[in-house]
Enzyme design. Structure first.
Site, PDB file in Angstrom:
ATOM      1  N   HIS A  10       0.821  -1.217   0.000  1.00 13.64           N
ATOM      2  CA  HIS A  10       0.000   0.000   0.000  1.00 13.64           C
ATOM      3  C   HIS A  10       0.855   1.267   0.000  1.00 13.64           C
ATOM      4  O   HIS A  10       0.321   2.374  -0.111  1.00 13.64           O
ATOM      5  CB  HIS A  10      -0.995  -0.008   1.170  1.00 13.64           C
ATOM      6  CG  HIS A  10      -0.406   0.288   2.506  1.00 13.64           C
ATOM      7  ND1 HIS A  10       0.001  -0.694   3.383  1.00 13.64           N
ATOM      8  CD2 HIS A  10      -0.164   1.464   3.134  1.00 13.64           C
ATOM      9  CE1 HIS A  10       0.463  -0.139   4.487  1.00 13.64           C
ATOM     10  NE2 HIS A  10       0.376   1.173   4.357  1.00 13.64           N
ATOM     11  N   ASP A  55       0.070  -7.703   1.755  1.00 13.54           N
ATOM     12  CA  ASP A  55       0.494  -6.295   1.739  1.00 13.54           C
ATOM     13  C   ASP A  55       2.022  -6.197   1.787  1.00 13.54           C
ATOM     14  O   ASP A  55       2.611  -5.738   2.766  1.00 13.54           O
ATOM     15  CB  ASP A  55      -0.138  -5.552   2.913  1.00 13.54           C
ATOM     16  CG  ASP A  55       0.031  -4.039   2.815  1.00 13.54           C
ATOM     17  OD1 ASP A  55       0.500  -3.565   1.765  1.00 13.54           O
ATOM     18  OD2 ASP A  55      -0.310  -3.340   3.791  1.00 13.54           O
ATOM     19  N   SER A 155       4.152   2.623   7.996  1.00 16.49           N
ATOM     20  CA  SER A 155       3.879   1.529   7.061  1.00 16.49           C
ATOM     21  C   SER A 155       5.131   1.084   6.314  1.00 16.49           C
ATOM     22  O   SER A 155       5.950   1.903   5.897  1.00 16.49           O
ATOM     23  CB  SER A 155       2.825   1.961   6.040  1.00 16.49           C
ATOM     24  OG  SER A 155       1.583   2.149   6.659  1.00 16.49           O
ATOM     25  N   GLY A 156       5.241  -0.227   6.152  1.00 17.41           N
ATOM     26  CA  GLY A 156       6.371  -0.784   5.418  1.00 17.41           C
ATOM     27  C   GLY A 156       7.594  -1.030   6.272  1.00 17.41           C
ATOM     28  O   GLY A 156       8.572  -1.616   5.813  1.00 17.41           O
TER      29      GLY A 156
END
Length: 205
Positions: A10, A55, A155-156
């Site tokens: 994402h 994801d 995120s990530g």
């Protein structure tokens, strides 16, 4: 691999041109940082954004990173065991540190989180299966005493348990640091490790 970055699907964005490595503070002048151009972004082919499944994304850099005091890479094994509830893990990122203020952190932050049983994470008091926490996801957050979580902007980032990379920061609740809305991480299962290895190998041909 010194030429690959693992992150969340994402996070894919065509406007991203570079990756900065070895950065500990955005504002501080630090000669140790490495800024390398992105060659390709490769999201997982079966990523389902509505339910956060798969994801994961690989980023191939145009050149290899150099190993330094602030830049290193983690080896990926062939199999990774799903962490037991109660396992202490480390997360890191540049995300928000306050629910009321929207800015990103200037410094790279880290926190210790505790793995939460998947059935508990799917229960009525937690996510109530909205979304459903699959076997390809790990819930981790507060240990019941201390509040610990990832937040928007993290995120990530990595989920490290006993020094092993087990997951990638995927999603969480509306607010951060809420005990019954813990962070959820994409689990690097054997299936995902196979995809990572095959994708990197195919790209080298």
């Amino acid at each position: 691999s010194p030429q690959w970055v693992l992150t969340a699907a994402h996070c894919a964005n065509a406007t991203f041109k570079n990756v900065s490595l070895g950065v500990r503070s955005y504002s501080a002048k630090d000669d140790s940082r490495q800024v390398i151009q992105i060659e390709r972004q490769i999201p997982h082919p079966w990523y389902e954004p509505d339910v956060h499944v798969n994801d994961l994304m690989l980023i191939k850099l145009k050149k290899k990173a150099k190993k330094t005091k602030t830049v290193n890479w983690l080896p990926l094994g062939k199999t990774i065991k799903y962490p037991a509830a109660g396992t202490n893990c480390l997360v890191a990122g540049w995300g928000k540190t306050n629910n009321k203020r929207g800015g990103m952190s200037d410094a790279l932050m880290s926190a210790n989180v505790t793995v939460i049983d998947r059935k508990k994470c799917n229960s009525n008091g937690f996510y109530n299966k909205r979304p459903f926490i699959t076997t390809g996801m790990i819930c981790a957050g507060s240990n019941g005493k201390n509040v610990a979580d990832t937040c928007q902007g993290d995120s990530g980032g990595p989920l490290l348990c006993n020094g092993v990379l087990l997951g990638v920061t995927s999603f969480g609740g509306k607010d951060c640091g809420v005990a019954n809305q813990p962070g959820v991480y994409a689990f690097l299962s054997e299936k995902q490790l196979t995809w990572i290895q095959k994708t990197m190998k195919k790209s080298e041909i």
